[in-house]
Design a protein around this motif. Sequence first.
Motif, PDB file in Angstrom:
ATOM      1  N   VAL A 194       0.744  -1.218  -0.020  1.00 19.63           N
ATOM      2  CA  VAL A 194      -0.118   0.058   0.040  1.00 19.63           C
ATOM      3  C   VAL A 194       0.968   1.264  -0.112  1.00 19.63           C
ATOM      4  N   GLN A 195       0.665   2.117  -0.892  1.00 16.87           N
ATOM      5  CA  GLN A 195       1.544   3.369  -1.075  1.00 16.87           C
ATOM      6  C   GLN A 195       0.591   4.584  -0.910  1.00 16.87           C
ATOM      7  N   VAL A 196       1.315   5.561  -0.491  1.00 11.59           N
ATOM      8  CA  VAL A 196       0.471   6.961  -0.174  1.00 11.59           C
ATOM      9  C   VAL A 196       0.464   7.800  -1.411  1.00 11.59           C
ATOM     10  N   LEU A 197      -0.629   8.236  -1.910  1.00  9.91           N
ATOM     11  CA  LEU A 197      -0.448   9.031  -2.928  1.00  9.91           C
ATOM     12  C   LEU A 197      -0.912  10.678  -2.602  1.00  9.91           C
ATOM     13  N   ALA A 198      -1.373  10.967  -1.406  1.00 13.41           N
ATOM     14  CA  ALA A 198      -1.802  12.340  -0.993  1.00 13.41           C
ATOM     15  C   ALA A 198      -1.258  12.251   0.535  1.00 13.41           C
ATOM     16  N   GLU A 199      -0.215  13.155   0.870  1.00 13.44           N
ATOM     17  CA  GLU A 199       0.274  13.242   2.419  1.00 13.44           C
ATOM     18  C   GLU A 199      -0.588  14.088   2.957  1.00 13.44           C
ATOM     19  N   GLY A 200      -1.018  14.056   4.588  1.00 12.85           N
ATOM     20  CA  GLY A 200      -1.530  15.220   4.954  1.00 12.85           C
ATOM     21  C   GLY A 200      -2.907  15.330   4.712  1.00 12.85           C
ATOM     22  N   ALA A 201      -3.364  14.614   3.959  1.00 14.45           N
ATOM     23  CA  ALA A 201      -4.893  14.774   3.542  1.00 14.45           C
ATOM     24  C   ALA A 201      -5.776  14.675   4.833  1.00 14.45           C
ATOM     25  N   LYS A 202      -6.894  15.385   4.943  1.00 15.74           N
ATOM     26  CA  LYS A 202      -7.762  15.502   6.383  1.00 15.74           C
ATOM     27  C   LYS A 202      -9.297  14.709   6.027  1.00 15.74           C
ATOM     28  N   GLN A 203      -9.670  14.928   4.570  1.00 17.90           N
ATOM     29  CA  GLN A 203     -10.909  14.641   4.315  1.00 17.90           C
ATOM     30  C   GLN A 203     -11.093  13.229   3.552  1.00 17.90           C
ATOM     31  N   MET A 204      -9.705  12.909   2.988  1.00 18.88           N
ATOM     32  CA  MET A 204      -9.698  11.791   2.037  1.00 18.88           C
ATOM     33  C   MET A 204      -8.525  11.049   2.037  1.00 18.88           C
ATOM     34  N   GLN A 205      -8.588   9.612   1.711  1.00 16.29           N
ATOM     35  CA  GLN A 205      -7.316   8.932   1.958  1.00 16.29           C
ATOM     36  C   GLN A 205      -6.951   8.409   0.511  1.00 16.29           C
ATOM     37  N   CYS A 206      -5.885   8.777  -0.289  1.00 12.18           N
ATOM     38  CA  CYS A 206      -5.636   8.185  -1.559  1.00 12.18           C
ATOM     39  C   CYS A 206      -4.463   7.397  -1.697  1.00 12.18           C
TER      40      CYS A 206
END
Length: 283
Positions: A194-206
């Motif tokens: 599992v790799q993170v596409l958006a860091e620090g996102a509060k309302q969604m996880q990509c």
Amino acid sequence: MAPMQTTRFKIAEAARMVGVSPSTLRLWESQSLFEPIRTESGQRLYDGDLLERLKRIAWLRQEQGLNPAAIREFLKTDEDAGPDMPLPPAAASLPERKAGADEIPVGHKVRRMRRAAGDTLETVARAIGVTTSVLSTFERTSQGLSLTALHAVAHYFGTTVSILCGEDTTRPNESLVRYGEWPTWPATSSGVTVQVLAEGAKQMQCHRFQLAPGASSEGAYQHDGEEFIYVLTGSLEIVLDGDQFFELNAGDSFTFESHRPHSWRNSSKSETILIWINTPASF
């Protein structure tokens, strides 16, 4: 009443479940990393305990880069340690690929949370639906829990899998992640990256999921929100509510409400790569 029979798998089935080839299992056997069950005719069979050992071997070999001698020593240390003993040096020194640069290994983090809550291994293991030995191994090695079990651990301690795996939620509103430089969750189960596409996102996880052939969630889980999946390559079978099956192929997209129990597996014979988005950040 006749005793319940333990499920045993042939080598091709076991290899698929571990995410390697049958020839790799034969190689590991020749290197004395494990001993399969043998029928009277000499056929190799694999039960649940052997599959867990094979998944640990795969993780130590593929993710940590250990050679056979180091793997044998690690497994011996793991078997000799008591369920709540201090971490053995072999486990403490293993490098880990993390989403958060300064995160302690996820298994160590779970152990700290459990001890801070005053819970025993038996209590937590029973609550999340795994054996005490599996949870104990995970706390020492950060390996061996399926994504479904990891989700249950996070829910038990009132957090999310993303936070447990070290995702940074303190970044500014803008987030640029370059191609191929994705922060990666610790590899807790074989065949699932599992790799993170958006860091620090509060309302969604990509996230970007890479699934080896046969890799799966190993059970259903549920949480708040909505989900979106887009298949880049390969195929994914997703099951909702235990009885609704959907087959997704490259180019397909799929949305559903996260409160519905959902499970999934790579149904192709090659790697499957997905874009998976959750909103709000509840996974």
